[in-house]
Design a protein around this motif. Structure first.
Motif, mmCIF file in Angstrom:
data_model
loop_
_atom_site.group_PDB
_atom_site.id
_atom_site.type_symbol
_atom_site.label_atom_id
_atom_site.label_comp_id
_atom_site.label_asym_id
_atom_site.label_seq_id
_atom_site.Cartn_x
_atom_site.Cartn_y
_atom_site.Cartn_z
ATOM 1 N N ASP A 84 -5.150 3.516 3.219
ATOM 2 C CA ASP A 84 -6.215 2.521 3.188
ATOM 3 C C ASP A 84 -6.144 1.540 4.351
ATOM 4 N N PRO A 138 6.677 12.505 11.184
ATOM 5 C CA PRO A 138 7.236 12.873 9.880
ATOM 6 C C PRO A 138 6.559 14.110 9.303
ATOM 7 N N PHE A 144 9.533 3.913 6.676
ATOM 8 C CA PHE A 144 9.678 4.875 7.773
ATOM 9 C C PHE A 144 9.323 4.234 9.103
ATOM 10 N N ALA A 167 5.875 4.751 3.721
ATOM 11 C CA ALA A 167 5.446 4.753 5.115
ATOM 12 C C ALA A 167 5.910 3.478 5.814
ATOM 13 N N GLN A 170 0.817 -1.214 0.000
ATOM 14 C CA GLN A 170 0.000 0.000 0.000
ATOM 15 C C GLN A 170 0.846 1.258 0.000
ATOM 16 N N ASN A 171 1.928 1.263 0.758
ATOM 17 C CA ASN A 171 2.728 2.483 0.863
ATOM 18 C C ASN A 171 4.127 2.139 1.351
ATOM 19 N N HIS A 223 0.532 12.103 5.244
ATOM 20 C CA HIS A 223 -0.234 11.278 4.302
ATOM 21 C C HIS A 223 0.648 10.230 3.633
ATOM 22 N N LYS A 224 1.868 10.648 3.242
ATOM 23 C CA LYS A 224 2.699 9.728 2.468
ATOM 24 C C LYS A 224 3.647 8.922 3.342
ATOM 25 N N THR A 225 4.131 9.509 4.427
ATOM 26 C CA THR A 225 5.147 8.857 5.242
ATOM 27 C C THR A 225 4.596 8.403 6.579
ATOM 28 N N GLY A 226 3.681 9.164 7.128
ATOM 29 C CA GLY A 226 3.234 8.897 8.487
ATOM 30 C C GLY A 226 2.171 7.827 8.577
ATOM 31 N N THR A 227 1.357 7.698 7.524
ATOM 32 C CA THR A 227 0.239 6.763 7.614
ATOM 33 C C THR A 227 0.097 6.037 6.279
ATOM 34 N N ILE A 228 -0.679 4.968 6.321
ATOM 35 C CA ILE A 228 -1.057 4.243 5.105
ATOM 36 C C ILE A 228 -2.551 4.464 4.924
ATOM 37 N N ASN A 247 -2.688 1.437 11.440
ATOM 38 C CA ASN A 247 -1.737 2.538 11.448
ATOM 39 C C ASN A 247 -1.128 2.760 12.821
ATOM 40 N N ARG A 285 -7.828 7.274 5.895
ATOM 41 C CA ARG A 285 -7.976 8.320 4.871
ATOM 42 C C ARG A 285 -9.205 9.182 5.119
ATOM 43 N N LEU A 286 -10.151 8.675 5.917
ATOM 44 C CA LEU A 286 -11.366 9.429 6.173
ATOM 45 C C LEU A 286 -11.154 10.547 7.189
#
Lengths: 348, 509
Positions: B352, B341, A234, A231, A227-228, B345-350, B358, B403-404
């Motif tokens: 979906d 971070p 990190f 992240a 998914q990412n 959105h891109k580094t701190g969490t996933i 998370n 994401r919500l």
């Protein structure tokens, strides 16, 4: 015409659209049957009857579904991690080659030698995918290209084996390998049933993958990496190690398709062992939305269409190509359905 | 009814995304010669409104009128052709082309290139002179500073005869001095009858430049006021819906050094400088602020402290001991570092993943969240419910996809994830970027509380006010170099601005 993202798609979209996709596939099939000059309802009926209409037909479908479950699982596992394994075909053949190599001479009790055959087949398939993945993690080489090319390398290698070192002296000149020893064939699930234990192994594998994905640290990490990856990295997840583990599982699963086809069904290795099971596995995995239990259902559906189309063709005179077209159409509609669960189309 | 000076009018614009109402009957009137500020937290609907104006989205209701003519919805060219220009937060320039080429790009047909380059150059130079936008038209954009690039973007809009200019967070990337120069330019523009929409969260800037403020909150209009009739406190109150109390900040009690950088150098990459022999010490019970214009080595500093990057030379010491040889994010976590971070959105969490998935992203390899390779989702969910409660994360529940969540609630979850692990050193990289004032106060309060519990906090921020307000010690970062530590209250904004501009360092790099 533009696409707008949907923040939180409802169940109507998530389940309704894939169902609609299957409906549309059936519709296209009807139109095709009509063009071929047959009654669409009769044609579809014949396909269903040919696939599940009798005990013999059903068992034939289950046998046909077995390798598709394995390759579908292999692709689904890899795609979860966004590891684009297009090489299930090569891994299947690697497993098949290893099965013949270990199984051509009987040297131990079957309860010992069969598991060794399976385990080494898994290892062979895993190894075939390991190369492309290490190239990806070390040098950033695109695995789509390398895994795809491995399919052709492997097929040529198999050609060499069945024409050369493994050629069956009793094969009347046909390019096929020496057979697997008789006591090392996968037994049938029940006396008189033309269904071997490979099918059970496929079901167990699907359950096992489902458990791994939902319950284990590795499954969670695979999903995170897919998914990412940024992240995931990190957060301290060793992204490359997870990709390698994913590859080993994926390659091993595809190899089991080769193992089960050789030891369970054919008994020997040949160039036409797989009519593209590795590629069809991609369709199976995508249509199943990469869900391991969905892979089982989709594989049954796909196998049913192929088996059913064969029998329908004999009865109704509609060419069997309809099965290939249906596969392609089902994939396209399903990809579209997946897109439309996340985006809505805005005209203007 | 129509005001002849009115150049742009948004009438009761409403846009829904499913159940979410991103814009609820927003109206805006812009007259020639005025600056209107659009204020609001991230997620308040500013971006959606601008995307509707520029035809990226089609409004469900409402209409847009530019210079007395209705704008057709959903046509990105319509707004440009009507004389509305936008300078985005992230520039849209081609690095390999010159300034002049960038300005001309897309203004003419493919085959008419080079026909009247001299006339174009004269027009650009005239505009630059008139509005104080000095820039060399033949310089390659890739070599320009951020401030210069912004000037190119503005020139690009003016060259297309924009009469309305929209600036999205224009000062986020500027030094205080550069921001002041931008404001001079804007004043010259409105003096000539142009109109400006200025999007910002920075109340002081809005007070300085805007004639009128439109405040959005949760997609609705929270108020519209003349700037001269209002105060930053009133604007802040409108943005969050309640008076906000700024935390009373007492100085921290400095303890021993928990983490040190000793003349650390890292390679440059992708145009951003690495660190150049940077030294600092993070002490227990202190917040160390890193001030500086973005792109001056903050990324390298943050990556070192996150475990993503190892020093090429120099030493990283943790509690006086050299850091592990294999310096990875996992090693950083094991060494007691907590990291917030820059990009949640891109580094701190996933996006979906659920809140639970998370929340245990960094700790899932340890009990109680997993044992022998098996996840314990019940323990993870219980931990997540604790975080949700303790850190006031507004969400449907631990099983909702992250994401919500709004940016503020996402950040609260990250904060909970980091702080509940009990870190001794906390890296907070732009921890409040894009948050509403209520969430900002909350995040700052939590960082101060962690400091008072004895953690060493390092705060990297482009917002000088934030750094000065919270830090016990400030280092300024400029082209990868770190200034000596500047204790709280001993330097003015102007002093720090000089450091930020690279002055005062012993020798140029």
């Amino acid at each position: 015409m533009r696409l707008e993202p949907i923040a939180n798609p409802g169940p109507a979209r998530i389940y309704g659209l894939p169902a609609l996709a299957l409906g549309a596939t059936v519709l296209v099939a009807s139109v095709l049957a009509l063009i071929a000059g047959a009654n669409p309802f009769a044609t579809l009926g014949l396909i269903v009857k040919g696939a599940f209409g009798s005990k013999f037909a059903t068992l034939e479908t289950l046998n046909r579904a077995t390798p598709l479950i394995f390759t579908g699982l292999a692709v689904a596992v890899a795609f979860r991690a966004k590891l684009w394994n297009i090489g299930a075909e090569a891994q299947l053949y690697a497993g098949a080659v290893m099965t013949v190599l270990i199984g051509m001479h009987s040297w131990g009790a079957p309860w010992l030698q069969l598991p060794v055959m399976a385990a080494l087949s898994i290892a062979a398939g895993a190894l075939v995918l390991l190369g492309p993945v290490l190239l990806k993690t070390r040098f950033g080489v695109d695995e789509v290209v390398t895994t795809l090319l491995f399919n052709f390398i492997m097929l040529l290698f198999v050609s060499y084996l069945v024409e050369g070192p493994l050629k069956d002296p009793a094969g009347m000149g046909w390019p096929k390998s020496v057979p697997v020893a008789a006591d090392l064939r996968l037994p049938r699930i029940a006396q008189g049933l033309r269904l071997h234990w490979g099918f059970a192994l496929a079901l167990i594998s699907a359950l096992l993958i489902w458990v791994i994905q939902t319950r284990t640290v590795l499954g969670y990490q695979i999903r995170a990496v897919g998914q990412n990856p940024q992240a995931a990295r990190f957060a301290g997840i060793p992204v490359n190690a997870v990709l390698v583990k994913t590859a080993l599982i994926s390659g091993g699963l595809a190899a089991l398709a080769g193992f089960s086809e050789v030891a369970g069904l054919k008994g020997h290795l040949s160039r036409d062992l797989s009519p593209g099971f590795g590629y069809t596995g991609i369709i199976v995995a995508m249509v199943a939305l990469l869900h391991p239990l969905g892979v089982v259902l989709t594989a049954l559906f796909v196998a049913g269409i192929f088996v059913g189309a064969d029998s329908m063709s004999r009865a109704a005179g509609v060419p069997t190509y309809i099965a290939d077209i249906l596969m392609a159409v089902a994939l396209l509609f399903m990809v579209l359905a997946i897109l439309l669960t996340r985006y809505r189309v805005v005209w203007r | 009814m129509t005001d002849p000076a009115e150049v742009l009018r948004l009438d009761r614009i409403t846009k829904r995304f499913g159940a979410l109402v991103a814009n609820d009957a927003i109206s805006l009137r812009l007259r020639a010669g005025e600056v209107v500020a659009l204020l609001g937290e991230n997620g308040a609907g500013k971006t959606t409104l601008m995307n509707i104006l520029f035809g990226q989205y089609v409004a469900d209701e409402g209409q847009i009128t530019a210079f007395g003519r209705a704008l057709p919805p959903g046509n990105p060219r319509a707004a440009l052709n009507a004389g509305i220009g936008m300078v985005h937060q992230h520039f849209t320039l081609a690095d390999q082309l010159t300034v002049l080429e960038n300005i001309l790009l897309g203004t003419r047909g493919l085959w008419s290139w080079s026909m009247d380059i001299a006339a174009a150059r004269a027009k650009v130079m005239a505009l630059a002179g008139r509005f104080g936008l000095s820039v060399d038209p033949d310089a390659r954009v890739g070599r320009l500073s951020v401030g210069e690039r912004q000037r190119v973007e503005i020139l690009k809009a003016l060259y297309r005869d924009a009469r309305v200019l929209i600036l999205d967070e224009p000062t986020a990337v500027l030094t205080p001095q550069e921001a002041e120069a931008l404001f001079d330019t804007l004043r010259k523009m409105v003096a000539e009858g142009l109109a400006v929409i200025f999007i910002s969260h920075k109340l002081n800037e809005v007070m300085a430049i805007a004639d009128r403020c439109l405040v959005l909150r949760h997609g609705r209009m929270a108020g519209e006021v003349e700037t001269r009739d209002t105060s930053p406190a009133q604007l802040a109150a409108m943005m969050v819906g309640a008076e906000v109390t700024r935390p009373q900040i007492a100085a921290g009690q400095a303890g021993r050094a928990l983490l040190q950088l000793d003349r650390v150098t890292t390679p440059d990459r992708e145009g951003a400088p690495g660190l150049k022999a940077a030294s600092l010490a993070l002490h227990a019970g202190q917040i160390t602020g890193i001030a500086g214009v973005s792109g001056n080595g903050q990324a390298a500093l943050s990556d070192i402290l996150s475990g993503l990057l190892s020093p090429a030379s120099g030493r990283l010491l943790i509690e006086g001991q050299p850091a592990p040889d294999r310096w990875t994010p996992a090693a950083a976590l094991a060494s007691g570092l907590g990291r917030i971070p820059e990009d949640r959105h891109k580094t701190g969490t996933i996006a979906d993943f659920t809140l639970t998935e998370n929340a245990v992203l960094e700790t899932h390899v340890r009990p109680p969240f997993s044992r022998g390779g098996w996840m314990d989702w019940a323990a993870a969910a219980a931990h997540t419910r604790d975080i949700i409660e303790k850190y006031d994360v507004r969400c449907p529940g631990p099983d909702a996809r992250i994401r919500l969540l709004s940016g503020g609630n996402m950040q609260k979850l990250i904060l909970g994830r980091v702080l509940e692990a009990g870190p001794s050193v906390i890296l907070a990289n732009q921890p409040v970027r894009g948050l509403d004032i209520g969430a900002i106060a909350y995040v700052h309060g939590q960082l101060l509380a962690a400091r008072d519990r004895g953690a060493a906090v390092i705060l990297i921020s482009e917002d000088l006010d934030e750094v000065m307000q919270l830090s016990d010690v400030i280092h300024v970062i400029s082209e990868g170099r770190l200034s000596p530590p500047i204790p709280r209250g001993t330097a003015s904004v102007a002093d720090l601005g000089l450091w930020m501009a690279g002055e005062g360092f012993p020798h140029a790099a």
